[in-house]
Design a protein around this motif. Structure first.
Motif, mmCIF file in Angstrom:
data_model
loop_
_atom_site.group_PDB
_atom_site.id
_atom_site.type_symbol
_atom_site.label_atom_id
_atom_site.label_comp_id
_atom_site.label_asym_id
_atom_site.label_seq_id
_atom_site.Cartn_x
_atom_site.Cartn_y
_atom_site.Cartn_z
ATOM 1 N N ARG A 28 2.074 3.817 1.831
ATOM 2 C CA ARG A 28 2.146 4.186 3.240
ATOM 3 C C ARG A 28 2.419 5.674 3.452
ATOM 4 O O ARG A 28 1.965 6.253 4.442
ATOM 5 N N CYS A 63 0.847 -1.185 0.000
ATOM 6 C CA CYS A 63 0.000 0.000 0.000
ATOM 7 C C CYS A 63 0.888 1.242 0.000
ATOM 8 O O CYS A 63 2.084 1.166 0.285
ATOM 9 N N VAL A 93 -6.250 -0.563 4.892
ATOM 10 C CA VAL A 93 -5.267 -1.079 3.937
ATOM 11 C C VAL A 93 -5.874 -2.297 3.235
ATOM 12 O O VAL A 93 -6.353 -3.218 3.906
ATOM 13 N N CYS A 96 -5.035 3.589 -0.101
ATOM 14 C CA CYS A 96 -5.718 3.302 1.150
ATOM 15 C C CYS A 96 -6.893 4.264 1.311
ATOM 16 O O CYS A 96 -7.043 5.207 0.534
#
Length: 342
Positions: free
Chosen positions: A162, A160, A297, A328
């Motif tokens: 982040r 993902c 997520v 996300c």
């Protein structure tokens, strides 16, 4: 040995199309005409299409290596693995061989695992080892990382985003009027908090908001839930109440939950005194008191994409290591919904 790439080149389609046609993938079916051409080309090139030993040997055996503490019922990695195994089965590939990192954490044992399993690709879930990665590179065995939270690693990644996730979390807190925002997290693979992508995103968001980062509000737990509880307790006990942060972004829900307990035990009201936002949106986050706002997520989607990409990666060389990051989303709950502006 004939590869899927060879068939794809003859027909003029993608490797994924060939893979779906041969494995009869029903999630994204291939037209009957294209499937016919692919099967004819496969037979001409000597690619086995039946259930003979040769056909089994032509499939992509993958080894999945994960730290022992993350294997089993870990609320994040269990869903990633579920998506990964499900996609491998859907594509008609053999079940991945799963080993803990502790079982294969030196070159000799790692090589024995590769030789015995006949693995043609390796999924690295949440670990990095320079020597073992170089061993794979020398043998031309592709390795794909998931949850390698260090932006400096130069290897293929499916994960993902982040950095954007952390910025989204802080932006939510800014929207509630917070200017005194702390951070609870842990280091990246080279033991530096500054390299972790969530901390990088936190810094970006604070810079955009023209807000200082107070070091006493940055809690490095080394990804230990007990340390999250103890260190947040210590921070709140040592600082005068007037110097407490009014909000905390926690790099995982597993760290946020003990941090919230620490705050409650110091007679802190959540979110009136300190708001909390976590990350991962594990199932338990909705049952905390109050329910935890978290960044969701797409764990199973990460696992599915990792399986698909790694099987394709075995068939095709990538000159530049790709980095595939899924978006996300923010799930707002009571732990952060309190506008503190007068």
């Amino acid at each position: 040995m004939t590869r899927l790439k060879d068939i794809a080149d003859v027909i003029g389609v993608s490797i994924s199309t060939v893979s779906r046609a041969i494995s009869n993938d029903t999630s994204r079916p291939v037209s009957e005409e294209t499937k016919r051409k692919i099967r004819e080309a496969a037979l001409k090139l000597g690619y086995p299409l039946d259930d003979t030993p040769a056909a089994a040997a032509s499939r992509t055996q993958i080894a999945c290596v994960i730290p022992g503490k993350l294997l089993g019922n870990h609320p994040y990695f269990s869903e990633v693995l579920q998506g990964f195994h499900g996609k491998m089965a859907e594509m008609g590939q053999p079940a991945a061989i799963v080993r803990t990192f502790e079982e294969v954490n030196d070159a000799e044992r790692f090589q024995a695992m590769l030789t015995e399993s006949g693995a043609r690709g390796v999924l690295a879930l949440g670990w990095y080892d320079k020597e073992l990665h170089e061993l794979l590179d020398k043998q031309g065995i592709p390795i794909l990382g998931v949850s390698l939270n260090d932006d400096s690693l130069k290897m293929p990644i499916v994960d993902c985003d982040r950095v954007s996730a952390a910025r989204m979390a802080v932006a939510h807190l800014l929207d509630q009027g917070h200017t005194k925002i702390g951070y609870v997290g842990g280091p990246a693979f080279f033991r530096k908090l500054e390299n972790d992508e969530r901390f990088i995103g936190f810094q970006f968001a604070m810079l955009q908001g023209n807000l200082p980062i107070r070091r006493e509000w940055v809690v490095n737990t080394n990804w230990d839930v007990d340390l999250s509880y103890r260190l947040v307790t210590g921070m709140l006990q040592e600082l005068p109440r007037a110097d407490w942060p009014t909000a905390m972004f926690c790099a995982s829900d597993m760290l946020a939950i003990p941090a919230m307990r620490a705050a409650l035990e110091q007679q802190c009201r959540i979110p009136e005194d300190i708001a909390f936002v976590g990350m991962d949106n594990i199932g338990f986050s909705q049952y905390t008191s109050p329910p935890l706002t978290s960044i969701d997520v797409p764990r199973q989607e990460i696992g599915k994409l990792a399986a698909k990409f790694l099987c394709d990666y075995v068939e095709e060389d990538y000159r530049i290591p790709p980095r595939i990051l899924l978006p996300c989303s923010l799930i707002v709950r009571e732990s952060s919904v309190h506008d503190i502006r007068p």
